[in-house]
Motif scaffolding. Structure first.
Motif, PDB file in Angstrom:
ATOM      1  N   GLN A 154       0.860   3.818  -3.193  1.00 26.03           N
ATOM      2  CA  GLN A 154       0.312   5.161  -2.998  1.00 26.03           C
ATOM      3  C   GLN A 154       1.392   6.240  -3.078  1.00 26.03           C
ATOM      4  O   GLN A 154       1.107   7.386  -3.423  1.00 26.03           O
ATOM      5  CB  GLN A 154      -0.432   5.245  -1.664  1.00 26.03           C
ATOM      6  CG  GLN A 154      -1.441   6.377  -1.625  1.00 26.03           C
ATOM      7  CD  GLN A 154      -2.419   6.266  -0.474  1.00 26.03           C
ATOM      8  OE1 GLN A 154      -2.469   5.243   0.209  1.00 26.03           O
ATOM      9  NE2 GLN A 154      -3.200   7.306  -0.247  1.00 26.03           N
TER      10      GLN A 154
ATOM     11  N   GLU B 205       0.831  -1.200   0.000  1.00 27.72           N
ATOM     12  CA  GLU B 205       0.000   0.000   0.000  1.00 27.72           C
ATOM     13  C   GLU B 205       0.870   1.256   0.000  1.00 27.72           C
ATOM     14  O   GLU B 205       0.628   2.198  -0.754  1.00 27.72           O
ATOM     15  CB  GLU B 205      -0.907   0.001   1.238  1.00 27.72           C
ATOM     16  CG  GLU B 205      -1.734   1.259   1.398  1.00 27.72           C
ATOM     17  CD  GLU B 205      -2.576   1.258   2.666  1.00 27.72           C
ATOM     18  OE1 GLU B 205      -3.329   2.230   2.871  1.00 27.72           O
ATOM     19  OE2 GLU B 205      -2.483   0.299   3.460  1.00 27.72           O
TER      20      GLU B 205
ATOM     21  N   SER C   1      -5.058  -2.748  -2.908  1.00 22.62           N
ATOM     22  CA  SER C   1      -4.566  -2.486  -4.253  1.00 22.62           C
ATOM     23  C   SER C   1      -3.384  -3.383  -4.596  1.00 22.62           C
ATOM     24  O   SER C   1      -2.696  -3.895  -3.717  1.00 22.62           O
ATOM     25  CB  SER C   1      -4.137  -1.024  -4.380  1.00 22.62           C
ATOM     26  OG  SER C   1      -5.238  -0.173  -4.189  1.00 22.62           O
TER      27      SER C   1
ATOM     28  N   PHE D 108      -5.583   2.261  -0.136  1.00 23.35           N
ATOM     29  CA  PHE D 108      -5.065   1.363  -1.160  1.00 23.35           C
ATOM     30  C   PHE D 108      -4.602   0.035  -0.563  1.00 23.35           C
ATOM     31  O   PHE D 108      -3.731  -0.640  -1.105  1.00 23.35           O
ATOM     32  CB  PHE D 108      -3.924   2.049  -1.925  1.00 23.35           C
ATOM     33  CG  PHE D 108      -4.416   3.071  -2.913  1.00 23.35           C
ATOM     34  CD1 PHE D 108      -4.465   2.785  -4.268  1.00 23.35           C
ATOM     35  CD2 PHE D 108      -4.871   4.312  -2.476  1.00 23.35           C
ATOM     36  CE1 PHE D 108      -4.930   3.718  -5.178  1.00 23.35           C
ATOM     37  CE2 PHE D 108      -5.337   5.262  -3.383  1.00 23.35           C
ATOM     38  CZ  PHE D 108      -5.369   4.965  -4.735  1.00 23.35           C
ATOM     39  N   GLY D 109      -5.212  -0.343   0.570  1.00 20.50           N
ATOM     40  CA  GLY D 109      -4.818  -1.565   1.267  1.00 20.50           C
ATOM     41  C   GLY D 109      -5.020  -2.839   0.469  1.00 20.50           C
ATOM     42  O   GLY D 109      -4.298  -3.820   0.662  1.00 20.50           O
TER      43      GLY D 109
END
Length: 291
Positions: free
Chosen positions: A85, A81, A180, A177-178
Protein backbone atom coordinates in the motif's frame (compact mmCIF):
# COMPACT_ATOMS: atom_id res chain seq x y z
CA UNK A 1 3.92 -13.54 23.90
CA UNK A 2 6.62 -15.62 22.25
CA UNK A 3 9.76 -13.45 22.61
CA UNK A 4 11.32 -14.85 19.46
CA UNK A 5 8.16 -14.08 17.52
CA UNK A 6 8.16 -10.51 18.83
CA UNK A 7 11.82 -10.15 17.86
CA UNK A 8 10.92 -11.38 14.37
CA UNK A 9 8.28 -8.64 14.05
CA UNK A 10 10.77 -5.99 15.19
CA UNK A 11 13.38 -7.34 12.80
CA UNK A 12 11.02 -7.33 9.83
CA UNK A 13 9.74 -3.85 10.70
CA UNK A 14 13.33 -2.61 10.96
CA UNK A 15 14.25 -4.06 7.58
CA UNK A 16 11.33 -2.41 5.79
CA UNK A 17 11.74 0.87 7.69
CA UNK A 18 15.39 1.14 6.68
CA UNK A 19 14.73 0.33 3.02
CA UNK A 20 15.97 3.09 0.67
CA UNK A 21 12.61 3.43 -1.07
CA UNK A 22 10.89 4.42 2.18
CA UNK A 23 13.64 6.69 3.55
CA UNK A 24 12.01 9.95 4.50
CA UNK A 25 8.53 8.60 5.20
CA UNK A 26 8.88 7.83 8.90
CA UNK A 27 9.13 11.13 10.74
CA UNK A 28 5.78 11.08 12.54
CA UNK A 29 5.11 9.49 15.93
CA UNK A 30 1.97 9.03 18.10
CA UNK A 31 2.70 12.31 19.93
CA UNK A 32 2.27 14.21 16.64
CA UNK A 33 -1.45 13.41 16.45
CA UNK A 34 -4.59 14.23 18.40
CA UNK A 35 -6.87 11.20 18.35
CA UNK A 36 -10.54 11.78 17.68
CA UNK A 37 -13.61 9.61 17.20
CA UNK A 38 -13.22 5.87 16.74
CA UNK A 39 -14.15 4.98 13.18
CA UNK A 40 -14.23 1.23 13.63
CA UNK A 41 -12.50 -1.90 14.80
CA UNK A 42 -10.30 -4.17 12.77
CA UNK A 43 -8.92 -7.64 13.35
CA UNK A 44 -5.87 -6.39 15.24
CA UNK A 45 -6.93 -3.05 16.69
CA UNK A 46 -8.88 0.18 16.32
CA UNK A 47 -9.19 2.92 13.69
CA UNK A 48 -9.51 6.56 14.78
CA UNK A 49 -9.81 9.85 12.99
CA UNK A 50 -6.84 11.99 13.99
CA UNK A 51 -5.46 15.47 13.45
CA UNK A 52 -1.78 16.14 12.78
CA UNK A 53 -0.94 18.80 15.37
CA UNK A 54 1.26 21.10 13.29
CA UNK A 55 -0.78 21.20 10.09
CA UNK A 56 -4.26 20.33 11.34
CA UNK A 57 -4.44 17.75 8.55
CA UNK A 58 -7.11 15.11 9.14
CA UNK A 59 -6.09 11.48 8.73
CA UNK A 60 -7.19 8.06 9.93
CA UNK A 61 -4.89 6.05 12.16
CA UNK A 62 -5.11 2.29 12.29
CA UNK A 63 -3.42 1.03 15.48
CA UNK A 64 -2.53 -2.67 15.30
CA UNK A 65 -1.52 -4.58 18.43
CA UNK A 66 1.69 -6.51 17.80
CA UNK A 67 0.68 -9.19 20.32
CA UNK A 68 -2.51 -9.95 18.34
CA UNK A 69 -0.62 -9.99 15.05
CA UNK A 70 1.92 -12.43 16.47
CA UNK A 71 -0.78 -14.59 18.08
CA UNK A 72 -2.46 -14.93 14.66
CA UNK A 73 0.85 -15.59 12.88
CA UNK A 74 0.14 -12.65 10.58
CA UNK A 75 3.42 -10.75 10.89
CA UNK A 76 4.42 -11.15 7.26
CA UNK A 77 0.87 -10.49 6.03
CA UNK A 78 0.74 -7.14 7.86
CA UNK A 79 4.18 -6.10 6.64
CA UNK A 80 3.31 -7.14 3.08
CA UNK A 81 0.18 -4.97 3.32
CA UNK A 82 2.31 -2.01 4.44
CA UNK A 83 4.85 -2.50 1.69
CA UNK A 84 2.26 -2.86 -1.06
CA UNK A 85 0.00 0.00 0.00
CA UNK A 86 2.99 2.34 0.51
CA UNK A 87 3.67 2.16 -3.22
CA UNK A 88 0.13 2.63 -4.56
CA UNK A 89 -0.86 6.16 -5.59
CA UNK A 90 -4.22 6.31 -7.36
CA UNK A 91 -7.26 8.56 -6.78
CA UNK A 92 -9.46 5.53 -6.05
CA UNK A 93 -7.03 3.76 -3.70
CA UNK A 94 -6.74 4.75 -0.05
CA UNK A 95 -3.30 6.28 0.45
CA UNK A 96 -1.03 4.94 3.16
CA UNK A 97 0.69 8.20 4.12
CA UNK A 98 3.21 6.82 6.58
CA UNK A 99 3.61 4.28 9.36
CA UNK A 100 5.53 3.91 12.60
CA UNK A 101 5.54 1.67 15.66
CA UNK A 102 6.25 1.51 19.37
CA UNK A 103 6.66 -1.40 21.76
CA UNK A 104 3.02 -2.47 21.61
CA UNK A 105 1.54 -1.22 18.36
CA UNK A 106 2.08 -0.59 14.66
CA UNK A 107 0.39 2.61 13.48
CA UNK A 108 -0.78 3.00 9.89
CA UNK A 109 -1.58 6.59 8.92
CA UNK A 110 -3.97 6.66 5.96
CA UNK A 111 -5.97 9.36 4.24
CA UNK A 112 -9.28 10.10 5.91
CA UNK A 113 -12.28 8.87 3.88
CA UNK A 114 -15.04 11.01 5.40
CA UNK A 115 -17.86 8.98 3.82
CA UNK A 116 -16.98 5.80 5.69
CA UNK A 117 -17.58 2.24 4.51
CA UNK A 118 -19.27 1.67 1.17
CA UNK A 119 -21.07 -1.29 2.74
CA UNK A 120 -23.02 1.08 5.02
CA UNK A 121 -23.98 3.25 2.05
CA UNK A 122 -25.26 0.14 0.28
CA UNK A 123 -27.31 -1.16 3.21
CA UNK A 124 -28.75 2.31 3.87
CA UNK A 125 -29.81 2.79 0.24
CA UNK A 126 -33.50 2.32 -0.73
CA UNK A 127 -34.19 -1.44 -0.83
CA UNK A 128 -30.56 -2.02 0.18
CA UNK A 129 -29.20 -1.55 -3.34
CA UNK A 130 -27.74 1.16 -5.56
CA UNK A 131 -29.51 2.62 -8.60
CA UNK A 132 -27.83 1.66 -11.86
CA UNK A 133 -26.25 5.06 -12.51
CA UNK A 134 -24.46 4.99 -9.13
CA UNK A 135 -23.48 1.31 -9.51
CA UNK A 136 -21.99 2.03 -12.96
CA UNK A 137 -19.98 5.01 -11.71
CA UNK A 138 -18.71 3.02 -8.74
CA UNK A 139 -17.75 -0.04 -10.77
CA UNK A 140 -15.78 2.16 -13.19
CA UNK A 141 -13.76 3.57 -10.27
CA UNK A 142 -13.12 0.13 -8.78
CA UNK A 143 -12.08 -1.29 -12.15
CA UNK A 144 -9.72 1.63 -12.73
CA UNK A 145 -8.12 1.19 -9.28
CA UNK A 146 -7.70 -2.57 -9.69
CA UNK A 147 -6.32 -2.16 -13.23
CA UNK A 148 -3.68 0.17 -11.73
CA UNK A 149 -2.84 -2.52 -9.16
CA UNK A 150 -2.52 -5.20 -11.84
CA UNK A 151 -0.20 -2.98 -13.88
CA UNK A 152 2.06 -3.06 -10.82
CA UNK A 153 1.66 -6.84 -10.42
CA UNK A 154 -0.51 -6.51 -7.31
CA UNK A 155 -3.53 -8.81 -6.88
CA UNK A 156 -6.00 -7.49 -4.30
CA UNK A 157 -7.82 -10.81 -3.68
CA UNK A 158 -10.49 -9.41 -1.32
CA UNK A 159 -12.60 -6.87 -3.19
CA UNK A 160 -15.97 -6.38 -1.45
CA UNK A 161 -18.07 -3.44 -0.15
CA UNK A 162 -16.58 -3.73 3.36
CA UNK A 163 -13.09 -3.11 1.92
CA UNK A 164 -14.04 0.03 -0.01
CA UNK A 165 -14.39 3.48 1.54
CA UNK A 166 -16.12 6.64 0.35
CA UNK A 167 -14.35 10.00 0.22
CA UNK A 168 -15.83 13.37 1.17
CA UNK A 169 -16.73 14.08 -2.48
CA UNK A 170 -18.36 10.67 -2.97
CA UNK A 171 -15.59 8.89 -4.87
CA UNK A 172 -14.55 5.37 -3.88
CA UNK A 173 -11.28 4.40 -2.20
CA UNK A 174 -10.16 0.78 -2.47
CA UNK A 175 -8.74 -0.17 0.93
CA UNK A 176 -7.68 -3.09 3.12
CA UNK A 177 -4.79 -4.70 1.29
CA UNK A 178 -4.40 -7.40 3.95
CA UNK A 179 -4.89 -10.24 1.47
CA UNK A 180 -3.06 -8.52 -1.37
CA UNK A 181 0.08 -9.93 -2.89
CA UNK A 182 2.80 -8.62 -5.15
CA UNK A 183 3.12 -11.35 -7.76
CA UNK A 184 5.38 -10.51 -10.71
CA UNK A 185 4.75 -14.00 -12.08
CA UNK A 186 1.01 -13.37 -11.63
CA UNK A 187 0.57 -17.01 -10.58
CA UNK A 188 -0.59 -17.93 -7.07
CA UNK A 189 -2.26 -20.81 -5.28
CA UNK A 190 -3.14 -19.51 -1.78
CA UNK A 191 -6.84 -19.70 -0.98
CA UNK A 192 -7.97 -16.43 0.59
CA UNK A 193 -10.65 -13.78 0.48
CA UNK A 194 -14.34 -13.87 1.40
CA UNK A 195 -16.59 -16.91 0.93
CA UNK A 196 -19.29 -15.31 -1.26
CA UNK A 197 -16.63 -13.75 -3.49
CA UNK A 198 -14.37 -16.79 -4.04
CA UNK A 199 -13.74 -17.60 -7.71
CA UNK A 200 -14.04 -21.20 -8.96
CA UNK A 201 -10.28 -21.68 -9.37
CA UNK A 202 -9.67 -20.92 -5.69
CA UNK A 203 -12.37 -23.35 -4.59
CA UNK A 204 -10.79 -26.03 -6.79
CA UNK A 205 -7.34 -25.16 -5.34
CA UNK A 206 -5.97 -24.42 -8.80
CA UNK A 207 -3.20 -22.00 -9.67
CA UNK A 208 -4.73 -18.60 -10.41
CA UNK A 209 -3.74 -15.15 -11.67
CA UNK A 210 -4.91 -11.53 -11.54
CA UNK A 211 -8.27 -12.48 -13.08
CA UNK A 212 -9.55 -13.50 -9.64
CA UNK A 213 -10.07 -9.77 -9.12
CA UNK A 214 -12.23 -9.58 -12.26
CA UNK A 215 -14.45 -12.30 -10.80
CA UNK A 216 -14.75 -10.32 -7.56
CA UNK A 217 -15.72 -7.18 -9.48
CA UNK A 218 -18.52 -9.15 -11.15
CA UNK A 219 -19.77 -10.27 -7.72
CA UNK A 220 -19.41 -6.70 -6.45
CA UNK A 221 -21.51 -5.27 -9.27
CA UNK A 222 -24.24 -7.86 -8.65
CA UNK A 223 -24.25 -6.95 -4.94
CA UNK A 224 -24.42 -3.24 -5.82
CA UNK A 225 -27.55 -3.83 -7.91
CA UNK A 226 -29.29 -6.55 -5.88
CA UNK A 227 -28.10 -5.97 -2.32
CA UNK A 228 -26.54 -9.38 -1.78
CA UNK A 229 -23.98 -11.63 -3.54
CA UNK A 230 -25.34 -13.92 -6.28
CA UNK A 231 -24.29 -17.25 -4.73
CA UNK A 232 -25.17 -16.54 -1.10
CA UNK A 233 -26.39 -19.73 0.61
CA UNK A 234 -26.69 -21.36 4.01
CA UNK A 235 -23.29 -22.86 4.67
CA UNK A 236 -19.98 -23.05 2.89
CA UNK A 237 -20.67 -26.26 0.99
CA UNK A 238 -23.85 -24.95 -0.67
CA UNK A 239 -22.12 -21.69 -1.58
CA UNK A 240 -19.25 -23.61 -3.18
CA UNK A 241 -21.69 -25.74 -5.16
CA UNK A 242 -23.55 -22.72 -6.48
CA UNK A 243 -20.33 -20.93 -7.45
CA UNK A 244 -18.98 -23.94 -9.32
CA UNK A 245 -22.29 -24.40 -11.14
CA UNK A 246 -22.70 -20.66 -11.81
CA UNK A 247 -26.12 -21.11 -10.21
CA UNK A 248 -27.43 -17.56 -10.11
CA UNK A 249 -30.55 -15.63 -11.03
CA UNK A 250 -31.23 -11.96 -11.72
CA UNK A 251 -34.20 -10.03 -10.33
CA UNK A 252 -36.40 -8.51 -13.04
CA UNK A 253 -35.26 -4.97 -12.26
CA UNK A 254 -31.64 -5.64 -13.31
CA UNK A 255 -31.17 -4.29 -16.83
CA UNK A 256 -29.90 -6.33 -19.78
CA UNK A 257 -26.78 -4.17 -19.99
CA UNK A 258 -25.85 -4.81 -16.37
CA UNK A 259 -26.50 -8.53 -16.77
CA UNK A 260 -24.29 -8.59 -19.87
CA UNK A 261 -21.39 -7.02 -17.99
CA UNK A 262 -21.76 -9.31 -14.97
CA UNK A 263 -21.98 -12.37 -17.20
CA UNK A 264 -18.72 -11.40 -18.93
CA UNK A 265 -16.94 -11.23 -15.56
CA UNK A 266 -18.42 -14.32 -13.89
CA UNK A 267 -16.91 -16.88 -16.24
CA UNK A 268 -15.66 -20.27 -15.07
CA UNK A 269 -12.61 -19.95 -17.29
CA UNK A 270 -10.44 -17.11 -16.02
CA UNK A 271 -9.14 -16.50 -19.55
CA UNK A 272 -12.65 -15.67 -20.74
CA UNK A 273 -13.28 -12.91 -18.17
CA UNK A 274 -13.61 -9.39 -19.50
CA UNK A 275 -10.51 -7.25 -19.02
CA UNK A 276 -10.67 -4.31 -16.62
CA UNK A 277 -10.26 -1.93 -19.53
CA UNK A 278 -13.19 -3.76 -21.10
CA UNK A 279 -15.23 -3.15 -17.94
CA UNK A 280 -14.57 0.59 -18.13
CA UNK A 281 -15.46 0.67 -21.85
CA UNK A 282 -18.55 -1.56 -21.57
CA UNK A 283 -21.57 0.18 -23.05
CA UNK A 284 -23.62 -0.13 -19.84
CA UNK A 285 -20.89 1.61 -17.82
CA UNK A 286 -20.31 4.26 -20.47
CA UNK A 287 -24.03 5.08 -20.63
CA UNK A 288 -23.86 6.47 -17.09
CA UNK A 289 -20.45 8.16 -17.06
CA UNK A 290 -21.74 11.63 -17.88
CA UNK A 291 -25.06 11.38 -16.07
Amino acid sequence: MDINKNDEVADLVSKIKSHDSYGKSYKWAPRDFELGTELGQGKFGHVHVAREKKTGYLVAIKALFKSQIVHSNCERQVLREIEIQSHLKHPNILRLLTWFHDERRIYLVVEFAAGGELYKHLTNSPNGRFPENKAARYIYQVADAVEYCHQRHVIHRDIKPENILVSYNGDLKLADFGWSVHAPSERRKTMCGTLDYLPPEMIKREVYDVSVDQWCIGILLYEFLVGKPPFESEGQSKTYTRILALDMTYPKYVSEGAKDLISQLLRQSSKERLSLDGVKKHYWVQNFQNV
